[in-house]
Enzyme design. Structure first.
Site, short mmCIF file in Angstrom:
data_model
loop_
_atom_site.label_atom_id
_atom_site.label_comp_id
_atom_site.label_asym_id
_atom_site.label_seq_id
_atom_site.Cartn_x
_atom_site.Cartn_y
_atom_site.Cartn_z
N ARG A 83 -44.28 17.77 27.17
CA ARG A 83 -44.21 18.34 25.79
C ARG A 83 -44.36 17.08 24.74
NH1 ARG A 83 -39.62 19.57 22.24
NH2 ARG A 83 -40.16 20.96 20.61
N HIS A 127 -43.46 18.20 14.55
CA HIS A 127 -42.02 17.59 14.79
C HIS A 127 -41.50 16.87 13.66
CE1 HIS A 127 -39.16 17.25 18.55
NE2 HIS A 127 -38.66 16.37 17.40
N GLU A 172 -37.84 22.93 15.75
CA GLU A 172 -36.70 23.21 14.83
C GLU A 172 -36.91 23.31 13.64
OE1 GLU A 172 -34.02 20.02 16.48
OE2 GLU A 172 -33.75 20.85 18.17
N ASN A 299 -34.26 24.79 22.23
CA ASN A 299 -33.52 23.48 22.27
C ASN A 299 -32.15 23.67 22.25
OD1 ASN A 299 -36.28 22.42 21.93
ND2 ASN A 299 -35.89 21.44 20.33
N TYR A 301 -28.22 21.62 23.10
CA TYR A 301 -27.55 20.51 23.40
C TYR A 301 -25.88 20.72 23.50
CZ TYR A 301 -31.64 17.80 22.61
OH TYR A 301 -32.89 17.05 22.68
N GLU A 376 -36.13 21.51 25.18
CA GLU A 376 -35.32 20.27 24.77
C GLU A 376 -33.89 20.63 25.56
OE1 GLU A 376 -35.00 18.26 21.12
OE2 GLU A 376 -37.13 18.64 21.09
C1 GBH Z 1 -33.38 17.44 18.62
O1 GBH Z 1 -32.50 17.88 17.36
C2 GBH Z 1 -34.84 17.00 18.21
O2 GBH Z 1 -35.98 17.76 18.67
C3 GBH Z 1 -35.27 15.55 18.77
O3 GBH Z 1 -36.21 14.96 17.87
C4 GBH Z 1 -33.95 14.86 18.79
O4 GBH Z 1 -34.38 13.47 19.10
C5 GBH Z 1 -33.12 15.41 19.93
O5 GBH Z 1 -32.80 16.64 19.62
C6 GBH Z 1 -31.74 14.67 20.03
O6 GBH Z 1 -31.14 14.62 18.67
O7 GBH Z 1 -27.04 17.70 12.77
O8 GBH Z 1 -24.99 16.54 12.35
O9 GBH Z 1 -25.19 18.99 11.78
C7 GBH Z 1 -31.53 18.23 17.82
C8 GBH Z 1 -30.85 18.36 16.53
C9 GBH Z 1 -28.42 18.38 17.11
C10 GBH Z 1 -29.46 19.52 15.01
C11 GBH Z 1 -27.10 18.84 16.78
C12 GBH Z 1 -28.01 20.32 14.97
C13 GBH Z 1 -25.63 19.48 14.86
C14 GBH Z 1 -24.84 18.26 14.38
N1 GBH Z 1 -29.49 18.91 16.49
N2 GBH Z 1 -27.02 19.12 15.41
S1 GBH Z 1 -25.60 17.75 12.80
#
Ligand code: GBH
Length: 475
Positions: A83, A127, A172, A299, A301, A376
């Site tokens: 991807r 992106h 996103e 995605n 995390y 992701e």
């Molecule tokens: C993804 O974003 C992206 O698609 C990618 O490009 C990036 O490298 C990867 O994850 C790792 O970060 O933003 O401080 O309010 C994830 C983005 C992460 C957004 C958690 C919401 C919550 C904390 N998300 N975030 S904050």
């Protein structure tokens, strides 16, 4: 009880698509080459104070000049899919007008190189790297940007529409809208709640318009999709359910509503009525956005814990926006993000595989006919390259453990009947982590930024075993 998220020996179904993901600005480098125009991330990263340590994507992982090597590495790891995202300003340097053939040629080489190696191309059109010329005309607050995006989608569909397995319109849009125009933590660094909500709609519209254009020109019956960062939100205390409703609305339902139900959630419109009247939503827009998609990209995390602020004690905002200039949650002024119990990754995000299972199951309950793909999942940890007798190595047991637990969670979701088609690990290689620059390493492949030498980390070797056997190995 609390399930153990480290089961091994679990087998994924035949045809499950194991892959890995990246994004153009985070890995390519070659910012000024072959006619590429500037994007909002070039402008932002070159703005003093915007990115940690003043890092930029000018060189990044230099993927633009290491294409063959990176493709060979993907093949060595046995990936079924890759991807990647396409840099709009390589294709149209100002976001409009004729195609820059040299920029297009790079993605032709990439896609052909994947197909030669038996790897499915999953292409994301956007992106986060909007051509700067479009931002100069208002960016995502300008409705015309959605039409420009559709034109760019048509160009890409005409060029690569015989070869792409899955087209993803946006990655996103939550981040593009709320971090870009609300908190200001991301490019273009604007901090206005009304602009952020306007951007939400224009991004949704851009998705719908792009799908319409792609359908007209592609020839190989690909899958169409969009990738959302959906928020698993839990509440604390008496105000918990109300706080959850607001964040679920702004974080999830404002995208899922128009996309999968054909309407914006009424409660979100009401919550934000003092900020905007939503008159940017024109008759017919939600019909354009509400089109069947073959797969919804997810995605994941971490999870969020929220409560209503009592208005007295010092305010907590553990989602990272407490230091940002604006709020990424327009209208949710009383919601506090509570610091959760660890363990954490290097981003400070709590590790909670149960949240992934919960998210997948709840999506499939609400949208039973909608196939899903994890586009992701992964983790940043501080890695170090070591020289061993048989060569360089990176021992990253924490990342392997994170992945093992999250693959176990995905397997549990499958066992509960979720139509989950595949899993793309973030990230294929270390890269430019947006506002954190090169300080965070998400790769399963290590990149030495002085030499640009790549070294598969132990987690990549673990993943290669999973891909080869379809069975989660012990960590
Ligand atoms: C993804 O974003 C992206 O698609 C990618 O490009 C990036 O490298 C990867 O994850 C790792 O970060 O933003 O401080 O309010 C994830 C983005 C992460 C957004 C958690 C919401 C919550 C904390 N998300 N975030 S904050």
């Amino acid at each position: 009880g609390n399930p153990d998220y480290r089961d091994s020996g679990l087998q994924f179904p035949d045809g499950f698509i194991f892959g890995s993901a990246t994004a153009a600005y985070q890995i390519e480098g070659a910012a000024d080459e072959d006619g590429r125009g500037p994007s909002i991330w070039d402008t932002f990263s070159h703005t003093p104070g915007a990115v940690l340590d003043g890092d930029t994507g000018d060189k990044a992982s230099d993927h633009y000049h290491h294409l063959e090597e990176d493709l060979d590495l993907m093949q060595r790891l046995g990936l079924h899919a890759y991807r990647f995202s396409i840099s709009w300003s390589r294709i149209q340097p100002t976001g409009r007008g004729p195609v820059n053939e040299k920029g297009l040629a790079f993605y032709e080489r990439l896609v052909d190189g994947l197909l030669e190696r038996g790897i499915r191309p999953i292409a994301t059109l956007y992106h986060w790297d909007l051509p700067q010329a479009l931002e100069d005309e208002g960016g995502w607050t300008n409705r015309e940007t959605a039409y420009a995006f559709a034109e760019y989608a048509r160009i890409m569909g005409a060029a690569l529409g015989d070869r792409i397995d899955t087209w993803t319109t946006l990655n996103e849009p939550w981040c593009s809208a709320y971090l870009g125009y609300g908190s200001g933590a991301h490019a273009p660094g604007r901090t206005d709640g009304a602009e952020a909500l306007t951007a939400v709609h224009h991004l949704n519209l851009a998705h719908g318009l792009a799908i319409t254009e792609l359908r007209k020109v592609v020839t190989n019956d690909p899958d169409f999709s969009i990738t959302l960062n959906l928020h698993v939100v839990r509440g604390e205390g008496a105000g918990g359910p109300e706080a959850v409703r607001q964040i679920d609305g702004l974080g999830n339902r404002v995208f899922l509503g128009p996309l999968l139900k054909g309407e914006y959630p009424a409660d979100v419109l009401a919550d934000t009525a003092a900020i905007t009247d939503w008159s940017f939503v024109r008759p017919g827009d939600t019909e354009i956005i509400h089109q069947p998609i073959d797969v919804l990209g997810v995605n994941y995390y971490s999870t969020n814990l929220v409560r209503l602020w009592d208005g007295e004690t010092p305010r907590q905002n553990a989602d990272g926006h407490k230091d940002a200039a604006g709020s990424p949650w327009p209208g949710a002024d009383r919601v506090e993000f509570v610091q959760q119990a660890g363990p954490y990754t290097d981003m400070g995000w709590n590790i909670e595989p149960a949240g992934l299972e919960e998210l997948l199951v709840s999506l499939s309950e609400e949208f039973p006919d909608q196939p899903l793909m994890i586009t992701e999942n992964g983790a940043a940890f501080p890695d170090t390259l070591v020289q061993e007798a048989d060569g360089p190595a990176v021992h990253d047991p924490l990342r392997t453990d994170y992945l093992q637990r999250h693959f176990t969670a995905a397997h549990r979701a499958l066992a509960r009947g979720v139509d989950l088609r595949g899993y793309q690990v973030w990230s294929f290689m270390d890269n430019f982590e947006w506002a954190y620059g090169y300080s965070k390493r998400f790769g399963i492949v290590y990149v030495d930024y002085d030499t640009e030498v790549r070294t598969p980390k132990d987690s990549a070797l673990w993943y290669a075993k999973l891909v080869a056997t379809g069975i989660i190995p012990a960590a």
